[in-house]
Each structure stands twice: as C-alpha cells, then as structure tokens.
Design a protein around this motif. Sequence first.
Motif, mmCIF file in Angstrom:
data_model
loop_
_atom_site.group_PDB
_atom_site.id
_atom_site.type_symbol
_atom_site.label_atom_id
_atom_site.label_comp_id
_atom_site.label_asym_id
_atom_site.label_seq_id
_atom_site.Cartn_x
_atom_site.Cartn_y
_atom_site.Cartn_z
ATOM 1 N N GLY A 1 1.905 0.992 -12.700
ATOM 2 C CA GLY A 1 3.563 1.726 -12.255
ATOM 3 C C GLY A 1 3.288 2.916 -13.366
ATOM 4 O O GLY A 1 3.917 4.729 -12.923
ATOM 5 N N ALA A 2 3.221 2.957 -14.954
ATOM 6 C CA ALA A 2 2.440 3.751 -15.479
ATOM 7 C C ALA A 2 1.993 4.584 -14.861
ATOM 8 O O ALA A 2 1.936 6.050 -15.203
ATOM 9 N N LEU B 1 9.249 6.913 -4.990
ATOM 10 C CA LEU B 1 9.691 6.025 -4.120
ATOM 11 C C LEU B 1 8.832 4.262 -4.815
ATOM 12 O O LEU B 1 9.563 3.611 -5.260
ATOM 13 N N ARG B 2 6.813 4.674 -4.868
ATOM 14 C CA ARG B 2 6.564 3.921 -5.803
ATOM 15 C C ARG B 2 6.070 3.046 -6.882
ATOM 16 O O ARG B 2 6.880 2.444 -7.216
ATOM 17 N N LEU C 1 7.800 -0.176 -8.441
ATOM 18 C CA LEU C 1 6.903 -0.652 -9.812
ATOM 19 C C LEU C 1 7.824 -1.079 -10.894
ATOM 20 O O LEU C 1 7.455 -2.368 -11.033
ATOM 21 N N LEU C 2 7.899 -0.154 -10.475
ATOM 22 C CA LEU C 2 8.326 -0.347 -12.026
ATOM 23 C C LEU C 2 9.920 -1.276 -12.038
ATOM 24 O O LEU C 2 9.636 -2.535 -12.662
ATOM 25 N N SER D 1 0.986 -1.124 0.217
ATOM 26 C CA SER D 1 0.276 0.449 0.394
ATOM 27 C C SER D 1 1.009 1.642 0.438
ATOM 28 O O SER D 1 2.032 0.650 0.549
ATOM 29 N N PRO D 2 0.820 2.527 -0.533
ATOM 30 C CA PRO D 2 1.727 3.175 -0.715
ATOM 31 C C PRO D 2 1.709 4.148 0.718
ATOM 32 O O PRO D 2 0.489 3.971 1.612
ATOM 33 N N ALA D 3 2.843 4.599 0.490
ATOM 34 C CA ALA D 3 2.033 5.082 2.507
ATOM 35 C C ALA D 3 1.897 6.430 2.085
ATOM 36 O O ALA D 3 1.646 7.802 1.348
ATOM 37 N N VAL D 4 1.057 7.030 3.413
ATOM 38 C CA VAL D 4 0.681 8.164 3.492
ATOM 39 C C VAL D 4 1.316 9.027 4.274
ATOM 40 O O VAL D 4 1.513 8.709 5.908
#
Length: 901
Positions: free
Chosen positions: A542-543, A514-515, A519-520, A498-501
């Motif tokens: 990621g794209a 960073l995310r 993902l790339l 999960s993305p950092a909030v």
Amino acid sequence: MRVDYAARVAQRHGSKPHLPAAAGSGRAPVRSRPGLIVRRDLVAALDRAAEKPVTMISAPAGSGKTSLLRAWADRPGQDRRIAFMSVRPGQQDAQLFWLALLDAVRAAAGTEGAAEPPPVAPGFDGGAMVDKVLSEVAAAGGHFFLVIDDLHELGSAEATEQLTALLTHLPHGVHAIVATRHDLPLRLHRLRLTGELAEIRAAELRFTEAETRELLATCGVALPDEVAGLLHQRAEGWAAGLRLAVLSLAGHPDPERFVAEFSGSHRTVAEYLMAEMLERQPADVQRLLLRTSLLDRVNGELADLLTGATGSERILLDLEDANAFVVSLDPDRTWFRYHRLFADLLRLELRHTHPEAIPELHRLAARWFAEHAQTADAVRHLQAAGDWAEAARLLTDHTVSLTLDGQGGTVVALLRAFPAGAGEDSPELALVYANADLHQHRLAEAQAHLEIARSYAATTPPDRRPRLRTAIASLDLLLARLRGHFDAVFEQADALSSPAVGRSNTEVALAGDLRALALLNLGVTEAWSLRLAESERHLLEGAVLARGIGRPYLEVACRAHLGFVSGSQSFALVRQRCEEAIALAARYGWDAEPVIAPAQVALAGTLICTGEFGQGEQWLDRSRRVTRSDGEPGVRLLVRLISAMLPAARGQHREALAELTAAEQVQAHMVGRHGLSSRVTAWTMATQARLGMVDQARTRLAALDDRQAAAGEIRNAAAVIRLAEKDPIGARRELRSVLDGTAPVNSLLTPIEAHLLDALAWRELGDDRAVEAAVERALHLAEPDRMILPFATTGAWELLDALQHRTSHAALVSDILDAVHGDAPDRSAAGPIEKLSPSELRVLRYLPTNLTRPEIAAELSVSPNTVNTHIRRIYAKLGARDRSSAVQRGRELRLLSNGRT
C-alpha cells in the motif's frame, strides 16, 4: 512578492497546472486596470482601519470591496507583507480553506518551501491548522496582514468557528482584513467592545459625487454637471450600478435621456443596463456571455465547447480589458469569472430567451469537467441538468477519491443537492452515504448503507462491478477498524487480488486510490489481529502504491503502522520504520495529526522496553495528544497499553492499573478482540495481584475460557497470582507451557517474563543455582534487543546484583540496573567521531566483562576473526588504544553504563 498562486491552488484541487481554481494565495495580482479610479479617501480610511487587529468590510455585491482591497494592497512603494486570498465559490471544506490561507501566508512571508503547498488529507485537525497559521505569521516578524476576500463563500461552520479563534488570537503586529457580502457568525463582540475591531460598511463604500464625476471623466464620458449629479443621485453611489451606467453611456446617442431613465432598485437597474449592453454587443459576444453564464469559472476551451465556436479566449481577454464585468483568476489570464451580479442576470436572460438549451449546456460542462478530473464541478452540472442517475454514478465512483482530496464537506453538500427520490434509500448513492457516515463515525448507518451498496454492486454493469467491489471492500475494512470487528471482513480481501484495469487515465487513477486505501485498511486490520506477516506485506504494498499515485496521506498511514508489525522481528527495525514514518509525516506537516499516532506510540513502546523511559515518555505524550477520543479503537487500545507499561516499569502499579482499566473499556466497545487483548487482561491481573487485590485477579482469571486461559501472557499472570499467594510451586506449574514453548505468545516479552517469574519462584524455594540459571536464560533472550522492561515490571532486577560478575551479559545487567535506578544511558548524547554499527555496539557491551575474545564470539554466534575485526574498528572510532580505554571512552559517550558494583 509575486507568486503563481492560482496554479498552486489548482494543484490542491486536483486540476491540471493550467486549470487554476477560483481561489488564490499570496499577493493579489496587479495589472493596469483602465477605467478605474483610485479612491484615495476610501483607501486612507482602510489604512486607518487596518491599524486595528481586525477589520471587517461588509457590504452587498457590487459595492467595490475587492477593488478597494486591490487598490490598498497594490499601491506603489508600500512595503507591507500581505497574504491575500479569495475564498473559492461554494467552499464547503474547512481543510481546503485553511490550506489556501496557509499557502498565502507562506508566499507573503517568503517561507522556505512555499512553492509546494501542503497536501490535502481526509484526516484534518482544524485547531492544529489555526495554531500553525498563527505560528507562521508570528515567525514572520514585523507587521503582517492577512486579507481574506469573499468570505461569504465559506459554507463550513467548522471553518468559520476556527476563523473566530484565529481572529481573536492574532499575535502582536499581525492584522486581518476580511471582506464579505454579509456578516458571518464570527463572534467578534469582544474585539468590538475593546476597540480592536474596525468596520467598513456599505455607506462608506458608496461613491461620492466627486468620485462619480472622476469615474465619468476617466472613462471618457462627458456629461453636463447637473446630469452627472443626477446619475450619482439615481445610482445612490452604488459602485456596480455606476460602472454599468458608465459602460452603457460610452458612445450612447442620447446620454441625457439614458440618465433620466436610469432608476429603480439595483436589480432593475442592472437588468436594464445588461439589456443595453447585450443589444450593443456583436452576436458572438452575446452568445458567449449567455451560454457560459452558468459556469462559476470559464476558460477559452470550455467557452468554445459551450458556444460551438472558436476564439472565445480572445473575446474573454477583450471583455476583461474593457472592464466589462469579466475578471481573470490567474496571472496568465487563462481562467475567468463574471461579476457575481452580472452572472446572475445573464443566467436570468438565458432562462428567458433559451430555456431549452440550459440542460444540454450543463451536460457539456459536466463532460468537460469530468474529463479534466474536476469531479465535484462535473457532478454539480449534472445535478443542474437534472441528470440525477448520472450524477449519482459519477459521485459514487469518485467518493473515496474526493474524500482523500480533503473534499469530504463537498461530498456532503453534493449529497444534499439530490432530490428526495435519490436520497438515503438510493442504491446508487449508498456507497457515498457509507463513506460520509464512516468519516463522521456513524458506524451503524455506515453498515446499513454498505449492505445496500453491496446488493447494488451485484446488479451493476460488468465494467463497473470491480471498481464498486473494491470500494466496498475498502470501506468494509475501514468499518472493521473503527468497530474492532476484524474476523468478519477478511473474506473481502479477494477484491484486492488484482488491480482493476481502467480504460482511461482517470479510471486507472481511481482504481489506484481504491486499492491503496483497501491495502491500508486490510493491513491495519491484520496488524490488530496479529497477522503480522500478512500485515507487513499489505502495508508495504500500500505504501509503494500510494507513493506511485501521489497519495502521501495514504503512504504515511501505511508506514505509521509498519513499526508495530515489525515488533516480532527486531526493535531496531521498529525504531527505523517508526522514525521514517514520523519524518515523512513531518515533511507534510502531519506530525501532530492522528495519522502518525501508531508510529509515535510504537516508538514509545520500543523505547520503554529498552529502558529509555524518558524518551519513551516524550513520544507517548505526543501520541496521546494526537489520538482522538472517538478515533480508531485499535490505536487507542495500544496507546493505553503502552501508557500502562511506563508506570509499571517504575513500580507505580496503581497508575498502571488505571491505564489498563481504560484499555479494557476500549476493548469492551469493540466487536471482536484486539490481538493485544490477552496482554491487557494478563497485565491487569498481574497488577492487581501486585497491589494485593488477589481475589479480584483470581475472579478475572476464572472468567476466562480455556482458549483464552492457554495464552502465554495469561499463564504468566497466573504465576504472578500464585507468587502473591506464596505458592512458588504452583507458580512454576503455571509457567510450564510458556517455558517449554507450547503456549501461544504474542511477543518475545512473554518468554523473558516467564523465565524471570520462574527465577522469582526458585528464589522462594531457596535454590540459588536455579535462580541464576533462569535469570541467565532471560538475559540471553533479552540481549539481542536489549530488552529491559520485564526485569523492571516483574521486580526481577533485584536478582541481578549478585550476578553482575558471573554473567556473560554484564553490560546488559548494568543497563537494567541503571534504568531501574533512574540513571539510564542518554542515547541522544554526543557520539564518537564515526558512528558505531549495531554489530560493533553489541561487541562493545561485552568489553567491560571478563570474557575473552573467543568467548565473546561464542556468545554472539560469530567467528573470533569477526570479533577481532569489530574490536579494531571500535578502537579506531573511539580513539582508544586498548580494551580498558575503549570501555572508558564508551562510558564517557554514554554508549555503556557507568557500571554498578
């Protein structure tokens, strides 16, 4: 031409539109400069010098270099096209230097799209950028001038070397003028020997006595002739010294005494005059000058913060209008800098008078720059304040983002500024060192620093832990890509759950960077491990994320790999995704950068598989040109493999074997096995067998373990070896697990190849009906994607002549024979009035056959009504009246082969 060049450069450095950086592009800004004189003789000297291809202006600070350039460039009535830029103070990054210069060239040339500067990217080819600048100035036509001021600020040896290449290869009609405080290692001796280099030194820049008198008169300072002559003599014509003297003389109660005491070295003179100026300024102006002197650039808001007052912008504007060593950096006059020497001396005075205030001033500046997304400046001020721990924390948190902004060189420079105690063994900076190591391909050092960072992350405060873990996961995956060590890092994927909030916009943006990078890296690692469904999901995610956060380089990188992972779905999807990625890269000027190589080579492979060898070779050549010898091994292995496919299809087996051997050498330097390694091994054995090197192929086969040997590609290679040994029964036995679907395969190519090898074995056994059945099964599998390659590489195309009038795949057979005989249809030829859809093209390929419409429908697994609808549309689009004229028109348009009998 006038352009808001400072605002554009501000965008490049990640600042807000109202926060321009200290570098410009386009023409130098023009504004009335009260108190300056036009030095006509010096301008004329520069005019003569500028007729040479390159002019160097080299003189110490305060010699009047910038004033000369402005006077020369901005004379009324001159119609030269001038690309004017100033190098940002402390510029360490070659990419940012070249992009600023490209901006200046486009602004001066009026190039379409000049308002949108090319984005920065972590991957940068300086040689390609030099070629791009040379190409654009050549395309501008006529006389064109590149003016680069403050080149001494360029701290990148790489950029300096590239600038040498540019200056020594200027097109005809293009001239360069470079101003610097000291000579740089530009290696222009050949230009000097051939008379193509003009040089203006400090002696030519010194004021004459007549110019000194004119300066005094312009500024309203009246001195007797002998006193004016003494002032010139004492200043030795030094422009800054004279300017300081004139400012102090204005309104001085005893100008003759002042001139009599005016003596000593430049620094002594400047310190003396600075004291004279400060003592005569109001207290609020003195406070502003001293407390903001530690900044490379200042605006009103920042000056208010450091002085604890208001109205600073008005003071800065008034000082610039008075020519008091304050220079605006943008046309809107919101950002300013002090004359370099003046700033140095102000800092000296600040150290003498208020040394205790300096650390807190740096901290205030750092806080402001951090809040305004100017991370590098914030870190520099924290370092200057001695807050090494906070500087390390900020640099660690932003190292990935700075690298994505093209500031990798700046990161390295900031690292060097830390004291020995906060050096390479510092856990706080371990992530920064790891990132720098990875981008310099120092993989062992990167691994060691990542281990330190991992231990450090486990003990950090909870609010920083998710961010650090995501950054470590991103770099772990990048390290895995560069080492080819795929299996070892998939457990790191939980950091992406999960993305950092973030608690602020900056933290949210940082988490996005960073995310997206993670993902790339995860998606590419999965691609090379042939986890294609997972790879597609992560690359698409990621794209989309990269586009949302304004990271086009990451979006291009993600989309460049999507073509490869689409190979298991359809060639049409591969081509679509590759072409989309290539078009996106071209939009940003990255069509000749390594980032787009995966899309180029995947497109080449698809074209070669479908028999379009000429176009495939063109894209393959492009991918070879942009693939670096020390680049990502997964991409290099793919390029070698596709490079082997082309000669193999043309029967050039020795050339194919050389490429396959090179692919195996790439694999040997990878920690794990690339998903395509079994294909490399299989095709190497098969190629050896076809060249008569059966013993070598047998030895290689025997060295494989049971898991490797069970792969479908290896079973096919074993069958090729058996056929070379004249053992068709043994060949059919080797193919059994591939034909019945129990052997693992990594693409549709393998079962098609197996059926064709089966057909060749049946031919050796003399069973023509079995040959025909095996070929028909291969054609049935090949038809949806128009797969031609395996028919060429196996030699099974020789079986097709006899089948052409008895197969339901006559159009595909014709295409295969055309491709093998070097007469493949030209897919780039002019098409029909309206483009045929993929479904209509499939129906069209059946029209040359004797199949009825219901039989065509059965072949395509659609209803007869659907076929009828497609045929009506085909007739309409081709302008045909019947089936025969549609076939003829299709052949004229090269949508169908000419047919071979």
